[in-house]
Design a protein around this motif. Sequence first.
Motif, PDB file in Angstrom:
ATOM      1  N   ASP A   1       0.813  -1.159  -0.119  1.00  0.00           N
ATOM      2  CA  ASP A   1      -0.065  -0.186   0.033  1.00  0.00           C
ATOM      3  C   ASP A   1       1.007   1.162   0.121  1.00  0.00           C
ATOM      4  OD1 ASP A   1      -2.596  -1.446   0.066  1.00  0.00           O
ATOM      5  OD2 ASP A   1      -2.207  -1.726   2.295  1.00  0.00           O
ATOM      6  N   ARG A   2       2.221   1.078   0.200  1.00  0.00           N
ATOM      7  CA  ARG A   2       2.971   2.391   0.400  1.00  0.00           C
ATOM      8  C   ARG A   2       4.177   2.229  -0.722  1.00  0.00           C
ATOM      9  NH1 ARG A   2      -0.863   4.654   1.183  1.00  0.00           N
ATOM     10  NH2 ARG A   2      -2.005   3.947   3.013  1.00  0.00           N
ATOM     11  N   LEU A   3       5.100   1.420  -0.462  1.00  0.00           N
ATOM     12  CA  LEU A   3       6.037   1.345  -1.583  1.00  0.00           C
ATOM     13  C   LEU A   3       5.606   0.984  -2.965  1.00  0.00           C
ATOM     14  CD1 LEU A   3       8.502  -0.782   0.578  1.00  0.00           C
ATOM     15  CD2 LEU A   3       8.650   1.729   0.217  1.00  0.00           C
TER      16      LEU A   3
ATOM     17  N   ARG B   1       1.653  18.583  -9.187  1.00  0.00           N
ATOM     18  CA  ARG B   1       1.179  18.920  -7.757  1.00  0.00           C
ATOM     19  C   ARG B   1       0.570  17.671  -7.049  1.00  0.00           C
ATOM     20  NH1 ARG B   1       0.516  24.347  -9.666  1.00  0.00           N
ATOM     21  NH2 ARG B   1      -1.614  23.865  -9.604  1.00  0.00           N
ATOM     22  N   ASP B   2      -0.380  17.159  -7.733  1.00  0.00           N
ATOM     23  CA  ASP B   2      -0.995  16.188  -6.984  1.00  0.00           C
ATOM     24  C   ASP B   2      -0.364  14.831  -6.880  1.00  0.00           C
ATOM     25  OD1 ASP B   2      -3.357  18.036  -7.084  1.00  0.00           O
ATOM     26  OD2 ASP B   2      -4.190  16.943  -8.959  1.00  0.00           O
ATOM     27  N   LEU B   3       0.348  14.487  -7.776  1.00  0.00           N
ATOM     28  CA  LEU B   3       1.366  13.498  -7.665  1.00  0.00           C
ATOM     29  C   LEU B   3       2.467  13.734  -6.569  1.00  0.00           C
ATOM     30  CD1 LEU B   3       1.987  12.623 -11.215  1.00  0.00           C
ATOM     31  CD2 LEU B   3       0.778  11.031  -9.903  1.00  0.00           C
ATOM     32  N   VAL B   4       2.824  14.733  -6.341  1.00  0.00           N
ATOM     33  CA  VAL B   4       3.945  15.035  -5.457  1.00  0.00           C
ATOM     34  C   VAL B   4       3.057  14.753  -4.165  1.00  0.00           C
ATOM     35  CG1 VAL B   4       5.140  17.108  -4.144  1.00  0.00           C
ATOM     36  CG2 VAL B   4       5.263  16.721  -6.596  1.00  0.00           C
ATOM     37  N   GLY B   5       1.863  15.452  -3.798  1.00  0.00           N
ATOM     38  CA  GLY B   5       1.076  15.438  -2.702  1.00  0.00           C
ATOM     39  C   GLY B   5       0.562  14.007  -2.444  1.00  0.00           C
ATOM     40  N   LEU B   6       0.306  13.289  -3.278  1.00  0.00           N
ATOM     41  CA  LEU B   6       0.161  11.707  -2.860  1.00  0.00           C
ATOM     42  C   LEU B   6       1.516  11.115  -2.620  1.00  0.00           C
ATOM     43  CD1 LEU B   6      -2.209  10.699  -6.047  1.00  0.00           C
ATOM     44  CD2 LEU B   6      -2.618  10.756  -3.875  1.00  0.00           C
ATOM     45  N   SER B   7       2.761  11.294  -3.135  1.00  0.00           N
ATOM     46  CA  SER B   7       3.776  10.898  -2.774  1.00  0.00           C
ATOM     47  C   SER B   7       4.254  11.022  -1.267  1.00  0.00           C
ATOM     48  CB  SER B   7       5.199  11.307  -3.649  1.00  0.00           C
ATOM     49  OG  SER B   7       6.125  10.692  -3.308  1.00  0.00           O
TER      50      SER B   7
ATOM     51  N   ILE C   1       1.911  11.737   1.008  1.00  0.00           N
ATOM     52  CA  ILE C   1       0.910  10.804   1.781  1.00  0.00           C
ATOM     53  C   ILE C   1       1.627   9.402   2.005  1.00  0.00           C
ATOM     54  CG2 ILE C   1      -1.175   9.676   1.801  1.00  0.00           C
ATOM     55  CD1 ILE C   1      -2.362  12.175   0.603  1.00  0.00           C
ATOM     56  N   GLN C   2       2.402   8.714   0.809  1.00  0.00           N
ATOM     57  CA  GLN C   2       2.652   7.581   1.173  1.00  0.00           C
ATOM     58  C   GLN C   2       3.869   7.444   2.034  1.00  0.00           C
ATOM     59  OE1 GLN C   2       1.211   5.285  -0.204  1.00  0.00           O
ATOM     60  NE2 GLN C   2       0.000   7.103  -1.538  1.00  0.00           N
ATOM     61  N   LEU C   3       5.034   8.739   2.193  1.00  0.00           N
ATOM     62  CA  LEU C   3       5.597   8.574   3.171  1.00  0.00           C
ATOM     63  C   LEU C   3       5.208   8.827   4.640  1.00  0.00           C
ATOM     64  CD1 LEU C   3       8.275  11.051   1.127  1.00  0.00           C
ATOM     65  CD2 LEU C   3       8.568   8.618   1.565  1.00  0.00           C
ATOM     66  N   LYS C   4       4.351   9.453   4.778  1.00  0.00           N
ATOM     67  CA  LYS C   4       3.790   9.878   5.723  1.00  0.00           C
ATOM     68  C   LYS C   4       3.026   8.522   6.580  1.00  0.00           C
ATOM     69  CE  LYS C   4      -0.377  11.990   6.537  1.00  0.00           C
ATOM     70  NZ  LYS C   4      -1.133  12.987   6.468  1.00  0.00           N
ATOM     71  N   GLU C   5       2.313   7.905   5.638  1.00  0.00           N
ATOM     72  CA  GLU C   5       1.584   6.495   6.033  1.00  0.00           C
ATOM     73  C   GLU C   5       2.363   5.487   6.182  1.00  0.00           C
ATOM     74  OE1 GLU C   5      -1.542   6.364   6.860  1.00  0.00           O
ATOM     75  OE2 GLU C   5      -1.899   8.397   6.570  1.00  0.00           O
TER      76      GLU C   5
ATOM     77  N   LYS D   1       5.780   5.758   7.456  1.00  0.00           N
ATOM     78  CA  LYS D   1       6.180   6.245   8.707  1.00  0.00           C
ATOM     79  C   LYS D   1       5.203   5.884   9.979  1.00  0.00           C
ATOM     80  CE  LYS D   1       8.377   9.892  11.504  1.00  0.00           C
ATOM     81  NZ  LYS D   1       7.301   9.396  12.714  1.00  0.00           N
ATOM     82  N   SER D   2       4.083   6.117   9.660  1.00  0.00           N
ATOM     83  CA  SER D   2       2.876   5.662  10.738  1.00  0.00           C
ATOM     84  C   SER D   2       3.199   4.099  10.715  1.00  0.00           C
ATOM     85  CB  SER D   2       1.660   6.212  10.041  1.00  0.00           C
ATOM     86  OG  SER D   2       0.807   5.738  11.229  1.00  0.00           O
ATOM     87  N   LEU D   3       3.110   3.356   9.678  1.00  0.00           N
ATOM     88  CA  LEU D   3       3.146   2.014   9.779  1.00  0.00           C
ATOM     89  C   LEU D   3       4.335   1.376  10.547  1.00  0.00           C
ATOM     90  CD1 LEU D   3       1.563   1.016   6.465  1.00  0.00           C
ATOM     91  CD2 LEU D   3       0.500   0.491   8.442  1.00  0.00           C
ATOM     92  N   VAL D   4       5.498   2.033  10.225  1.00  0.00           N
ATOM     93  CA  VAL D   4       6.885   1.774  10.941  1.00  0.00           C
ATOM     94  C   VAL D   4       6.600   1.823  12.490  1.00  0.00           C
ATOM     95  CG1 VAL D   4       9.080   2.139  10.936  1.00  0.00           C
ATOM     96  CG2 VAL D   4       8.310   1.884   8.724  1.00  0.00           C
ATOM     97  N   ASP D   5       6.115   3.018  12.934  1.00  0.00           N
ATOM     98  CA  ASP D   5       6.012   3.336  14.121  1.00  0.00           C
ATOM     99  C   ASP D   5       4.974   2.415  14.841  1.00  0.00           C
ATOM    100  OD1 ASP D   5       7.630   5.591  13.941  1.00  0.00           O
ATOM    101  OD2 ASP D   5       5.901   6.882  13.624  1.00  0.00           O
ATOM    102  N   ASN D   6       4.007   2.039  14.194  1.00  0.00           N
ATOM    103  CA  ASN D   6       3.260   1.012  14.673  1.00  0.00           C
ATOM    104  C   ASN D   6       3.750  -0.432  14.719  1.00  0.00           C
ATOM    105  OD1 ASN D   6       0.366   0.065  15.391  1.00  0.00           O
ATOM    106  ND2 ASN D   6       0.265  -1.020  13.590  1.00  0.00           N
ATOM    107  N   SER D   7       4.532  -0.741  13.908  1.00  0.00           N
ATOM    108  CA  SER D   7       5.370  -2.048  14.130  1.00  0.00           C
ATOM    109  C   SER D   7       6.391  -2.225  15.204  1.00  0.00           C
ATOM    110  CB  SER D   7       6.009  -2.325  12.590  1.00  0.00           C
ATOM    111  OG  SER D   7       7.147  -1.329  12.582  1.00  0.00           O
TER     112      SER D   7
END
Length: 214
Positions: free
Chosen positions: A48-50, A149-155, A157-161, A163-169
């Motif tokens: 879902d991210r990489l 700009r939209d593609l950069v914004g989506l990218s 979000i991938q980084l943010k999410e 990081k959140s998944l790594v913190d959860n792990s």
Amino acid sequence: MRWKYILDKKRNEAIVLFSVLLMIIMIGYMHKKNLSDMEETVTSIYEDRLVANEYIFELSRKTESKKWLMANNQDAAQELALLNHEIDILIDAYEKTDLTVEESKLWEKLKSELALADEFENQILHNLASKQRIQLEKHLDSQYERIHRDLVGLSHIQLKEGKSLVDNSKKILSSNNISSRLEIALMIIVLLIFLMINPTFRMKRIKNFHNSYN
């Protein structure tokens, strides 16, 4: 009355032993759940991210290819059609990933921007009037910027999410380590209770221990 005292003592010891065993079972369940959660987290980080970020990169690359074609090739209809087909495949693949609410909103906006860019491209390819074509090209360039700009914004979000998944792990691993230590402590308690309930066994072990050094 001594037999009553013995029965009460045995009953209390059995209750304690049962409670400890029940806690061990619950901790085992927690271990299993933690492993399941960790597997889901690792899968989500990859799928879902990489992978999603790779789709974003490909969408950006193909949009840049379209931009170059429109600027440098007056007869780009066939190559443009191929690129649009490849973009449609990427859109279908991206939508199979797990999108957050924020990501879904930006993704829908991007799809609208891509569709509008397609309209401008078709109008330019089928419009030979130079004055109108120049105006359409300006609109298309602005549209490509919005897509970027939209593609950069989506990218982001991938980084943010991600990081959140790594913190959860990390939290899952920490919880699993604590439960492992607790499980070992409870097993020691069970052993001590067993020795208390079975004094004969305890004395036999002590005697064997002394005999081994004599």
